[in-house]
Design a protein around this motif. Structure first.
Motif, mmCIF file in Angstrom:
data_model
loop_
_atom_site.group_PDB
_atom_site.id
_atom_site.type_symbol
_atom_site.label_atom_id
_atom_site.label_comp_id
_atom_site.label_asym_id
_atom_site.label_seq_id
_atom_site.Cartn_x
_atom_site.Cartn_y
_atom_site.Cartn_z
ATOM 1 N N UNK A 13 -4.711 44.823 -12.066
ATOM 2 C CA UNK A 13 -5.805 43.873 -11.877
ATOM 3 C C UNK A 13 -6.451 44.055 -10.506
ATOM 4 N N UNK A 14 -5.638 44.328 -9.496
ATOM 5 C CA UNK A 14 -6.184 44.534 -8.157
ATOM 6 C C UNK A 14 -7.015 45.809 -8.090
ATOM 7 N N UNK A 15 -6.635 46.840 -8.838
ATOM 8 C CA UNK A 15 -7.448 48.056 -8.890
ATOM 9 C C UNK A 15 -8.807 47.755 -9.519
ATOM 10 N N UNK A 16 -8.822 46.965 -10.598
ATOM 11 C CA UNK A 16 -10.085 46.583 -11.234
ATOM 12 C C UNK A 16 -10.917 45.716 -10.298
ATOM 13 N N UNK A 17 -10.264 44.792 -9.607
ATOM 14 C CA UNK A 17 -10.970 43.925 -8.662
ATOM 15 C C UNK A 17 -11.591 44.772 -7.551
ATOM 16 N N UNK A 18 -10.810 45.681 -6.989
ATOM 17 C CA UNK A 18 -11.334 46.535 -5.920
ATOM 18 C C UNK A 18 -12.527 47.353 -6.417
ATOM 19 N N UNK A 19 -12.390 47.950 -7.593
ATOM 20 C CA UNK A 19 -13.486 48.740 -8.151
ATOM 21 C C UNK A 19 -14.729 47.903 -8.393
ATOM 22 N N UNK A 20 -14.547 46.705 -8.926
ATOM 23 C CA UNK A 20 -15.681 45.810 -9.172
ATOM 24 C C UNK A 20 -16.347 45.362 -7.885
ATOM 25 N N UNK A 21 -15.542 45.030 -6.882
ATOM 26 C CA UNK A 21 -16.108 44.613 -5.594
ATOM 27 C C UNK A 21 -16.886 45.747 -4.944
ATOM 28 N N UNK A 22 -16.328 46.961 -4.976
ATOM 29 C CA UNK A 22 -17.058 48.108 -4.422
ATOM 30 C C UNK A 22 -18.336 48.383 -5.216
ATOM 31 N N UNK A 23 -18.310 48.191 -6.531
ATOM 32 C CA UNK A 23 -19.509 48.395 -7.351
ATOM 33 C C UNK A 23 -20.603 47.407 -6.958
ATOM 34 N N UNK A 24 -20.257 46.116 -6.888
ATOM 35 C CA UNK A 24 -21.245 45.102 -6.490
ATOM 36 C C UNK A 24 -21.765 45.392 -5.089
ATOM 37 N N UNK A 25 -20.865 45.704 -4.170
ATOM 38 C CA UNK A 25 -21.275 45.969 -2.789
ATOM 39 C C UNK A 25 -22.181 47.199 -2.715
ATOM 40 N N UNK A 26 -21.847 48.238 -3.451
ATOM 41 C CA UNK A 26 -22.657 49.455 -3.425
ATOM 42 C C UNK A 26 -24.058 49.232 -3.957
ATOM 43 N N UNK A 27 -24.147 48.553 -5.094
ATOM 44 C CA UNK A 27 -25.466 48.267 -5.669
ATOM 45 C C UNK A 27 -26.289 47.390 -4.731
ATOM 46 N N UNK A 28 -25.650 46.366 -4.175
ATOM 47 C CA UNK A 28 -26.359 45.462 -3.272
ATOM 48 C C UNK A 28 -26.752 46.186 -1.988
ATOM 49 N N UNK A 29 -25.920 47.093 -1.505
ATOM 50 C CA UNK A 29 -26.245 47.856 -0.299
ATOM 51 C C UNK A 29 -27.495 48.696 -0.522
ATOM 52 N N UNK A 30 -27.559 49.385 -1.656
ATOM 53 C CA UNK A 30 -28.721 50.222 -1.966
ATOM 54 C C UNK A 30 -30.008 49.402 -1.909
#
Length: 151
Positions: A13-30
């Motif tokens: 679950x923590x791997x999925x959470x980390x991946x999801x958080x990085x996905x949201x952060x990456x899209x928002x950063x762009x």
């Protein structure tokens, strides 16, 4: 005392959470960097933005700066995987994306059906992903609760 199966589940679950958080952060950063650094380009070139009210560099760059602040919290949450930090960053992000979604789905006057569908779907996915990640944080909290109580 936790079981190996429980530890594996929390780890997954923590791997999925980390991946999801990085996905949201990456899209928002762009998007936020584009808004902040190249605000006029964002206004002129981002799909459907030209359908909004007239260009205002101050407003667009301020929104970009606020988006970058959200990115910082999401990245910190993804790196630390602290439940409280993840919860806080996701709630802040959800407030932003939900209000952004609500604005757009109530202002489709100048949009074609395809543009409205694209904007509504894209922004809706952000809301759903944030809600799913909040659920994952809650599952992790529940799974870790017995381990904390046993200490």
């Amino acid at each position: 005392m936790t079981t190996g199966s429980s530890d594996t589940t929390v780890h997954t679950m923590k791997k999925w959470l980390r991946g999801g958080l990085f996905t949201l952060a990456g899209l928002q950063t762009f998007v936020s960097l584009w808004q902040y650094v190249f605000s006029r380009s964002f206004y002129d070139n981002f799909p459907t933005v030209e359908l909004d009210p007239p260009y205002n560099q101050h407003l667009v760059s301020d929104v970009g700066g606020l988006g970058l602040a959200l990115c910082a919290t999401l990245y910190i949450a993804a790196v630390t995987l602290d439940n409280k930090v993840a919860l806080t960053s996701l709630v802040g992000y959800l407030v932003y994306v939900a209000t952004h979604f609500l604005f757009h789905v109530t202002h489709f006057d100048n949009f074609s059906l395809l543009e409205a569908g694209g904007v509504g779907t894209g922004l809706g996915i952000e809301v759903v992903l944030a809600l799913l990640l909040l659920y994952v944080v809650r599952l992790i909290q529940r799974a870790e609760a017995p381990a904390v109580a046993a200490r």
